[in-house]
Design a protein around this motif. Structure first.
Motif, PDB file in Angstrom:
ATOM      1  N   LEU A 165       9.158   5.008  -5.610  1.00  0.00           N
ATOM      2  CA  LEU A 165      10.421   5.027  -6.355  1.00  0.00           C
ATOM      3  C   LEU A 165      11.156   3.688  -6.260  1.00  0.00           C
ATOM      4  CD1 LEU A 165      11.748   8.604  -5.515  1.00  0.00           C
ATOM      5  CD2 LEU A 165      10.843   7.784  -7.703  1.00  0.00           C
ATOM      6  N   VAL A 166      11.123   3.077  -5.078  1.00  0.00           N
ATOM      7  CA  VAL A 166      11.767   1.762  -4.932  1.00  0.00           C
ATOM      8  C   VAL A 166      11.088   0.747  -5.841  1.00  0.00           C
ATOM      9  CG1 VAL A 166      12.118  -0.167  -3.346  1.00  0.00           C
ATOM     10  CG2 VAL A 166      12.663   2.151  -2.619  1.00  0.00           C
TER      11      VAL A 166
ATOM     12  N   PHE B 191       0.820  -1.210   0.000  1.00  0.00           N
ATOM     13  CA  PHE B 191       0.000   0.000   0.000  1.00  0.00           C
ATOM     14  C   PHE B 191       0.855   1.261   0.000  1.00  0.00           C
ATOM     15  CE2 PHE B 191      -2.414  -3.335   2.153  1.00  0.00           C
ATOM     16  CZ  PHE B 191      -3.575  -3.343   1.409  1.00  0.00           C
ATOM     17  N   GLY B 192       2.178   1.103  -0.172  1.00  0.00           N
ATOM     18  CA  GLY B 192       3.044   2.271  -0.132  1.00  0.00           C
ATOM     19  C   GLY B 192       3.181   2.849   1.260  1.00  0.00           C
TER      20      GLY B 192
ATOM     21  N   VAL C  11       3.946  11.581   3.184  1.00  0.00           N
ATOM     22  CA  VAL C  11       4.146  11.727   1.739  1.00  0.00           C
ATOM     23  C   VAL C  11       5.531  11.231   1.346  1.00  0.00           C
ATOM     24  CG1 VAL C  11       4.325  13.394  -0.141  1.00  0.00           C
ATOM     25  CG2 VAL C  11       2.522  13.641   1.574  1.00  0.00           C
ATOM     26  N   ALA C  12       6.528  11.539   2.165  1.00  0.00           N
ATOM     27  CA  ALA C  12       7.896  11.099   1.867  1.00  0.00           C
ATOM     28  C   ALA C  12       7.990   9.575   1.827  1.00  0.00           C
ATOM     29  CB  ALA C  12       8.860  11.660   2.913  1.00  0.00           C
ATOM     30  N   ASP C  13       7.315   8.903   2.779  1.00  0.00           N
ATOM     31  CA  ASP C  13       7.321   7.438   2.797  1.00  0.00           C
ATOM     32  C   ASP C  13       6.666   6.874   1.543  1.00  0.00           C
ATOM     33  OD1 ASP C  13       8.615   7.285   5.210  1.00  0.00           O
ATOM     34  OD2 ASP C  13       6.781   7.117   6.392  1.00  0.00           O
ATOM     35  N   ARG C  14       5.554   7.465   1.141  1.00  0.00           N
ATOM     36  CA  ARG C  14       4.856   6.981  -0.057  1.00  0.00           C
ATOM     37  C   ARG C  14       5.687   7.201  -1.318  1.00  0.00           C
ATOM     38  NH1 ARG C  14      -0.228   5.551   1.265  1.00  0.00           N
ATOM     39  NH2 ARG C  14      -1.166   6.470   3.121  1.00  0.00           N
TER      40      ARG C  14
END
Length: 299
Positions: free
Chosen positions: A55-56, A39-40, A47-50
């Motif tokens: 990107l990963v 789920f990101g 927002v940074a975690d998502r």
């Protein structure tokens, strides 16, 4: 950077192997960080975690396992040749390596991470031994068939999932996630028990993606038979061509895969479709990364 040393090692392979392991570390760090990877991030993820998860998925996931698997197949041939030079039978050597790999993988799966890949590698190493007599052309053809077959299965499943199921939301997933987190916050016994509980699912997923890993093994075997890294590892024009041709395809596929698999903007139903795209385009991006690294190292 020289192609090999007095010990017969191909040093480019050592560099690429370390690079592949670094990419695998990035993916596994995300997988081990919490139960909401698909789920990101969890319901309260920043927002940074998502963005990081997206990107990963786009740039790293599946690509570095492919490169590592390719190098496994390449090293298989080098080990076979080493046994021949030493006048030793290759089969016992290979079997000892497989048993050691299996033992390390099982211990790792129970004690550290149930999604361990080494147990699958041990099984596929036996399959690779049985296929070692294939010509490079036949090995590549079989590899292509395995990739196309896996992508077709994932795509068909994905289409059916999108058409006939409802999306799984982080909120609906929360009870399972809470049980998992509680187990991981316990002692060694609690963590190991949770790993054992997750093993059937982890092994099932590994088997589903086994054709892709075997395809990479076979591609590595074919490349080693013709000495691809030794011949082309310092050919800058050839390396640049691989990067220029593979990077656009790989990046485009990575973007589509991330849109489907990282929880944004498409929902969880699209995950198999994204995986199908990753299976088809991941090799292009993995090859671009590898050739780009060799270009940088030989600058």
């Amino acid at each position: 950077m020289t192609s090999g040393g007095q010990d017969g090692r191909v040093h480019q392979l050592d560099v690429l192997r370390g690079f592949a392991l670094f990419g695998i570390l990035l993916v596994n760090a995300q997988l081990m960080a919490g139960p909401y990877t698909g789920f990101g991030g969890g319901p309260g993820a920043s927002v940074a975690d998502r963005v990081a998860a997206w990107l990963v998925t786009a740039l790293v996931s599946t690509k570095f396992y492919l490169l590592f698997s390719f190098l496994f197949g390449y090293s298989f041939v080098l080990q076979e040749r080493s046994a021949e030079r030493a006048g030793a039978a290759f089969a016992p050597r290979h079997l000892r390596r497989v048993i050691a790999l299996l033992g390390i993988g099982l211990a790792h799966a129970v004690l550290l991470y149930p999604g361990d890949i080494l147990t699958l590698y041990a099984a596929l190493a036996l399959v690779l031994y049985g296929l070692r007599g294939l010509s490079p052309r036949a090995a590549l053809r079989l590899a292509a068939c395995l990739v196309l077959g896996l992508a077709a299965v994932l795509l068909a499943y994905g289409v059916l999932t999108v058409a006939y199921t409802a999306p799984l939301t982080p909120q609906a997933y929360a009870p399972y996630a809470a049980d998992t987190v509680a187990a991981y916050r316990g002692g060694v016994g609690s963590v190991s028990a949770e790993h054992v509980r997750e093993l059937p699912s982890a092994f099932g997923t590994a088997l589903l993606y086994a054709p892709g890993k075997l395809a990479a093994f076979l591609a590595g075997l074919a490349a080693a038979r013709v000495g691809l890294v030794e011949r082309r590892g310092r050919d800058r024009a050839w390396l640049r061509r691989v990067v220029v041709r593979g990077l656009p395809v790989g990046l485009a596929g990575g973007v589509v895969s991330a849109c489907c698999c990282a929880g944004r903007p498409l929902d969880s139903r699209w995950f198999p479709v994204g995986e199908a795209v990753a299976v088809l385009t991941g090799p292009a991006l993995a090859a671009s990364y590898a050739c780009g690294l060799l270009l940088v190292l030989d600058a």
